[in-house]
Structures are given as structure tokens and as C-alpha cells.
Design an enzyme around this catalytic site. Sequence first.
Site, short mmCIF file in Angstrom:
data_model
loop_
_atom_site.label_atom_id
_atom_site.label_comp_id
_atom_site.label_asym_id
_atom_site.label_seq_id
_atom_site.Cartn_x
_atom_site.Cartn_y
_atom_site.Cartn_z
CD GLU A 113 10.82 13.11 10.51
OE1 GLU A 113 9.67 12.67 10.69
OE2 GLU A 113 11.74 12.43 10.03
N GLY B 20 -4.22 1.11 5.06
CA GLY B 20 -3.01 0.70 5.79
C GLY B 20 -3.40 0.07 7.12
CD GLU C 256 13.86 1.07 8.73
OE1 GLU C 256 14.32 2.08 9.31
OE2 GLU C 256 14.49 0.01 8.66
CE LYS D 28 -1.55 2.88 2.69
NZ LYS D 28 -1.47 4.04 1.78
CB CYS E 252 13.61 9.34 7.48
SG CYS E 252 14.33 8.05 6.48
N GLY F 73 -6.93 4.43 5.80
CA GLY F 73 -7.55 3.31 6.50
C GLY F 73 -7.17 1.96 5.89
#
Length: 490
Positions: A392, A221, A259, A183, A293, A219
Site C-alpha cells: 500500500e 492507542g 478496518e 483516540k 484505503c 502509545g
Amino acid sequence: MTLRPIDSSALLIDGKLIPGSGGTFEIVNPATESVIGLAAEGTAADMDSAITAARTAFDTTSWSRDHAFRAQCLRQLCDALQSHIDELREITIAEVGAPAMLTNGPQLAGPIEDLRYWADLVDNYSWEQDLGTATPMGIPTARRVLKEAVGVVGAITPWNFPHQINFAKLGPALAAGNTVVLKPAPDTPWCAALVGEVIAEETDIPAGVVNIVTSTDHGLGAQLATDPRVDLISFTGSTQTGKAVMRAAAESLKKVFLELGGKSAFVVLDDADIIAACSMAAFAVCVHAGQGCALSTRLLVPRDRYDEAVAATAKAMAGIRAGDPTAPGTVCGPLISARQRDRVEMYLKLAVDEGGTIVVGGGRPANLENGYFVEPTLVAGLDNSSRVAQEEIFGPVLVILPYDDDDDAIRIANDSPYGLSGSVWGADAARIEKVVAGIRTGTLSVNGGVWYSADVPFGGYKQSGIGREMGVAGFEEYLETKVVASAPKS
Ligand code: NAD
């Protein structure tokens, strides 16, 4: 087969390319704000069909046991994708806003080529280990350890490096013998859907082994994380969503591999070439507009050289302009969406509200009328407790912080909920090693060394994640361990 032109991409479910039950949704080029096409809008019913297909393929085919066939399929997929690389490059730049130069590396060519690494690993991995004979409880027993696929993998991915992250999951998961439901993020459906087209039309990968469901609905996921037919969730995204995934997966006690976010420190020791180090930090945080990231977004410099470091960083940053990702020299393209730009601008305002100074940048580039661009920005005058230094931002924003001595630099680097990556620059090897040993983080670059490679495990300490992606460690995330203890035949 040609991947262009695309009106609307398809879902890949049980080997078939099909429209989404929810119709379509628009894909916007973040550099121009224009609609470039449509993607299939998958629904909960489509996701259910995808999970059924993956479960059936795992339970009823020889995919998980036929190592040689899987290696062959991975090489075939690599070759097929290579033959479409120019079309994929054009679409990736348009959909992701990825600077063209990055498509020669982690935004496209790197992860496609890495499929060979995963194929080679299937060939070379020790699938069975002989522990020899022992006599536990007086019973002579021959013991073997077998490595087997976990089962159905639900892969949930973000938009910033879609090919890198999709293939860092598909490659090892398939190599290990799993079946997959992918997904992708709502902002980058084409990058995944086109791979689905290639899988369906140009490889022998059996029906149901790879399923790809694009959707605007997060949703779907959550549905993957909850469904008891899914054995493992491999998730990359924000720490907040990672926690939700872990909670959802707990009910069926599935394996979870995460991750997540980062706020990595770039530590410049006082014996380093300050100008060179600060220039590198300034450049690095602008790559792909800071949407990585593992980028180092806190620059730690010796307090007594703070002003000199601010000046050097500002000079380097002022020379990097946000611009057209199709131009070969562009490093800093657009942010992915208006929503993401709003978020970055909220932090730029917060930096000032918290008492910081915007030394360079701080707004939208005056020369660019369209696109979700933000200027490379340097924030000074704050300490590590500020929200701008703790949270972040995911934009081209660097916070420069002073430290008193090496121990203080380590303390500040570790004073973060995250522990994903970082950099150390210095001259004295013993001091560098002490700082390397002190920083709690999953990857560290020393004096510009590059850890990004198929065989290098990547992942985070603390709230940056659980587990490792890439390398043998990343492969083994997708394996179970079975012990067989056989008594001698009487
Ligand atoms: P996100 O967490 O909002 O979304 C990631 C994916 O999760 C998307 O596919 C989304 O649809 C899905 N999702 C959203 N809510 C969900 C839920 N409740 N259950 C299951 N799935 C759900 O992240 P994003 O904004 O797409 O990406 C940016 C974030 O990803 C940043 O925090 C960044 O640091 C992180 N990231 C981490 C790595 C890494 O390797 N550590 C790599 C890239 C990005």
C-alpha cells in the site's frame, strides 16, 4: 457557541473540556506547511481518566438501556454539527488537506448526516426476539434473545477521512448503547476535538459517554487496546498497527474490530470501453491524493491492449493536477505530512529500481513551492510481484498491469495480502458476474456503481480487516447477545 477562532483545542473527559496534561502540540496545514494552531497533548494519565469515565458512565447510568434517549441525543448531535458545518468545513480542509468538494460528501457532510441513520436504527432495530416455547430436556421453557451494548468501546482512528471514520465508530457504538473513548490520529486532532466541544456544550449526551483524547503519543492507542476495562476496540489504520492492536487486545480477550489497508484492483475486461474505464481509474486514484484505503491502485488491462490502455490512462492522469484543496475544482490535494510524502517518494524511486517506467508524474509539482504535494503518477512495465504492486503506497500512484484472460485477471486481483475493494468494468453481464464472484474482496464497484452509503457494510477480506463498519452489520459489531430461558411459573 462558535468554533472559531481556536488557539488550542481541548480533551473531552467525563463531560468536561480540559487541557491536556502534556501541554499542546502544533497542527500543520499540509497544503501550506504553516502551523494553524495547537491541540491538547493528552497523556497516559488523561487516557486513564477517560477510560474510568467511560466505564463509570456505562456501569452506573441508564444510557445503555434508554433507547429513545440515545436516538434523541444522536439527532441532537447531528443538528448541532449541521449548524457548525461551515466552520467545520474550513477547519477540515486546513487540517486534513481535504479537497473542498469532498467535504460535501465523505470528508464531512456525509458522516454528519449519517447520524440520523444511526438514530433511526435505534428506533427500528429488533432489540428483543421471541424464540417461543420449547421443551429442551423435557422442561417447558420460554426463550428470548436480547441484544445489548458491549460496554466500553475504544475507538482508534487514522487521519485520511477523520470525520467519516470517527462517526462510523461513534454513530453505531453510541446507537447500540456503548460508551466510547476516541483516540484520533495525531495529524488530525481538531476534527475530533471540535466534535467533542459540540457534544459537551450543545447536546444532552451524559458525562463520560463520549471521551476524546488527542495526543501525538501512539502509545495511548496501545493503552486503550490493553486496558481490561475496555470491552471492544474499533480500529481503523494500517494492517501493521492493526496486528499490534490485536496482539495487545488478546491479553484481556476483548472484541476487536479492524478496518485496515488495501491494494485494490480495477479490472477492465476486454469488452469494456477501455478509454472510459482507464480514465475513470486514473481519476479515482487521484481523489484526496490517493489517501483512501478503498481506492483501486492496481489497474488490470488486457495484455493485447496494454499500450492503448497505458496511453488512455496517461492522458487522463496528465489532466489532473495536484493543487490547492480550498479551490472548488481540486480533486488531488496534498499528502498529510512530510513523512507521508517521503514514503510515497520512496515507492516512486522503488518503481524505477524495480524496472518500471514512470509514464506520468513521478515527482513534486513544479508550480507549488509549499505543501506536501506529489504529482499524480502512472507506473507501467511492472508485474504484480513487484513491491509497488503489492504494498500500500497511500499516494496518487497507479500501477498498470497486463493480464491474459478473465481467469488471469481474477488471479492477479487476488494475488495480494489485501482484499478491501475494487472495480470491474465490462459489457457482458455473465462475464462480469464471474469476475465479481472470483475476486476476494469486501466491496466491488461494477461499471462505476457507488457502494459508499450509511446502510452499506464496508470492510475487508484477508489482511484488510475483521468485521464490517456501517449498515446493520456495522451496528451489530457493537452488540452482545443475551439469551433468557424462563421456566413457566409453577
Ligand atoms: P496507523 O496505523 O499508523 O495509525 C492509525 C491509528 O492508530 C492512529 O490513531 C495511531 O495513533 C494509532 N496507533 C499507532 N500505533 C498504535 C498501536 N501500537 N496501538 C494502538 N494504536 C496505535 O495508520 P495511519 O497512517 O494513521 O492511516 C493510514 C492507514 O490506515 C493506511 O494503511 C490505510 O489503508 C488505513 N485505513 C484503512 C481504512 C479502512 O477502512 N480499511 C480507512 C482509512 C485508512
